[in-house]
Each structure stands twice: as C-alpha cells, then as structure tokens.
Scaffold this motif. Structure first.
Motif, PDB file in Angstrom:
ATOM      1  N   GLN A 179      43.973  41.337  38.641  1.00 28.57           N
ATOM      2  CA  GLN A 179      43.635  40.126  39.386  1.00 28.57           C
ATOM      3  C   GLN A 179      42.222  39.666  39.045  1.00 28.57           C
ATOM      4  OE1 GLN A 179      45.657  38.251  41.308  1.00 28.57           O
ATOM      5  NE2 GLN A 179      43.956  36.786  41.392  1.00 28.57           N
ATOM      6  N   GLN A 206      41.354  36.010  37.349  1.00 31.46           N
ATOM      7  CA  GLN A 206      40.388  35.079  37.916  1.00 31.46           C
ATOM      8  C   GLN A 206      39.306  34.728  36.895  1.00 31.46           C
ATOM      9  OE1 GLN A 206      39.014  37.041  41.478  1.00 31.46           O
ATOM     10  NE2 GLN A 206      40.734  36.293  42.710  1.00 31.46           N
ATOM     11  N   SER A 212      46.716  32.410  36.807  1.00 28.24           N
ATOM     12  CA  SER A 212      47.313  33.218  37.860  1.00 28.24           C
ATOM     13  C   SER A 212      47.686  34.589  37.302  1.00 28.24           C
ATOM     14  CB  SER A 212      48.564  32.534  38.411  1.00 28.24           C
ATOM     15  OG  SER A 212      49.585  32.524  37.415  1.00 28.24           O
TER      16      SER A 212
END
Length: 256
Positions: free
Chosen positions: A57, A61, A66
């Motif tokens: 994640q 970012q 995504s």
C-alpha cells in the motif's frame, strides 16, 4: 457477373495489422516504464522505512495508483526485491565477468574500468545498492543463493584481474583476494557518502577512486612478501577512504 470485392482495401488491411501489432509494443513499453517507476519508488521506501516496515500500500501511494492496479505489475513486495537483486547483483556479475575476459585491455585497464563501473553504479543508484546490501536475509530461495553466488562471482572476477596483473608484472606480488576486498570496499562506500552536486563531480570521483585502486597494487617499489603486501593494500585503502571522508561536510553520516 463480376465477383464481389472485399469490403476493405489491401492498404486498409495493412494499416489495421500495423495498428494491432503496435498495441503489444506500446503495452510492453508502458509496463517497462511503470515497473521501473515502481522499483525506484519502492527502493526509496525500503531505504527510508526499512524493508520489513514497508507495505505494498505504501508503494502504491508513492507511485500514485491503487493497490488493485499495482497487482497488474507485482503480487508482493518480494517481487520488487527480486527485481532489485536481478538488476544490482546478477546483472553486475555478468558484466564484470565479461570485462575480466576482455583481451584488448591490460590488467591495469581492466581494474580501472571495473572500478569506474562500480563507483558509477553506486553513485547513480545509492538507495538501490544500500537496500540490496542490507536485505539479503529477506530473500527467499533460490534467489538468496543466486545473490550470494553473484557476489562471489564479482569478487572472483576482480581477484582474477589482480592475479593477472601480478603474473604479468603490472602489479606487485600482494594477496589478490585482500586487495580485491579493499577495492570493493572503496567502491561500495560511495553509496553511503556520495551526494550529487557541484562539489561532487562523479567523473572526478570515479577517476580518483580508480587511480587509488591502481596505486594500491601497481608494481614499482620492488617485490614484497605477501603479508607486507596485504598490509600495504589495506593501509592504502584506508588512507584513500580517509581522504574521501575529509571531503565530506560534517553531517554527512546523518544525511545518509
């Protein structure tokens, strides 16, 4: 009656075929660019946060996509680490091996080119090298074995170049393996202290370190015993590092 003509001209069919063929090429090119960006951003995160503390994640970012989109390119952060090892370790071993086998260079020429190449790689990709150097324990098999083998191949190739120079009288009769470790130490340390800028011209840095490597092993002051030669090699390597360290600002370790 004349036969029915095709609904599309030959020229139109050729254009469609060309467009269809270009789609995979564009797709491959985009994938290469995205993967390169992924690896660059992930490497910076690994260096700043630590490999264990970085998640996919975080990488998504940093890249601006995504996590679902990220899965089109990698399935885990281990994939990114594997790509890094292949680029920094396996590819380097192959390049160094080819340089060792060149017949158009003297041993000194090989040593200069090899040192120059290592210095530039460390200077141009410091985060990649530092992460690569610190995450061996996180590698799974068979990549860990391949990584260690590649490191040994680089050391063996450099040692072979030094032994060639000793046999041909270009280098003094020192312990080639100790000298190889000394040269690698000088080159590897660049990844920690080098910062691009007007005070740190990479061409000048590469030339100085390459010259330091040659000066450390060059013949000219008579034969020495292996122990004295090994000590001399280490002393000269430390001296070269001291010179480089004096060029750094006072807070260079904090900045690394």
């Amino acid at each position: 009656m004349p036969g029915k003509t095709s609904g599309k001209s030959t020229a139109a069919q050729r254009n469609e075929s060309a467009m269809a063929a270009s789609v995979p090429r564009r797709s491959t090119a985009r994938r290469t660019l995205v993967t390169r960006d992924l690896l660059e951003k992930a490497t910076c995160l690994f260096a700043e946060q630590g490999y264990e503390n970085t998640t996919l994640q975080d990488v998504a970012q940093a890249v601006g996509v995504s996590r679902t989109a990220l899965y089109h390119y990698v399935t885990s952060k281990e994939d990114l680490l594997a790509m890094l090892v292949e680029q920094m370790s396996l590819g380097l071993a192959d390049t160094v091996g080819k340089l060792r086998d060149r017949t158009d260079l003297t041993a000194e020429g090989k040593l200069r080119e090899l040192t120059d190449m290592l210095v530039r790689q460390r200077a141009e990709s410091p985060h990649q090298f530092r992460v690569h150097d610190q995450t061996e324990s996180a590698l799974s098999e068979p990549l860990r074995t391949q990584h260690r083998q590649a490191r040994q191949e680089v050391l063996a190739a450099l040692t072979a170049v030094l032994e060639e120079g000793i046999e041909q009288g270009e280098f003094k009769p020192l312990d080639a393996r100790v000298a190889a470790f000394s040269v690698l130490g000088m080159c590897n340390w660049v990844a920690w202290w080098y910062h691009p800028g007007p005070d740190y011209d990479i061409d000048a840095v590469a030339r100085q370190i390459s010259q330091a490597a040659v000066d450390m092993v060059a013949a000219g002051d008579g034969a020495r015993g292996p122990v004295d030669s090994a000590r001399s090699a280490l002393a000269m390597a430390r001296s070269s590092l001291d010179v480089l360290e004096r060029l750094l600002p006072g807070d260079h370790f904090a900045a690394s």
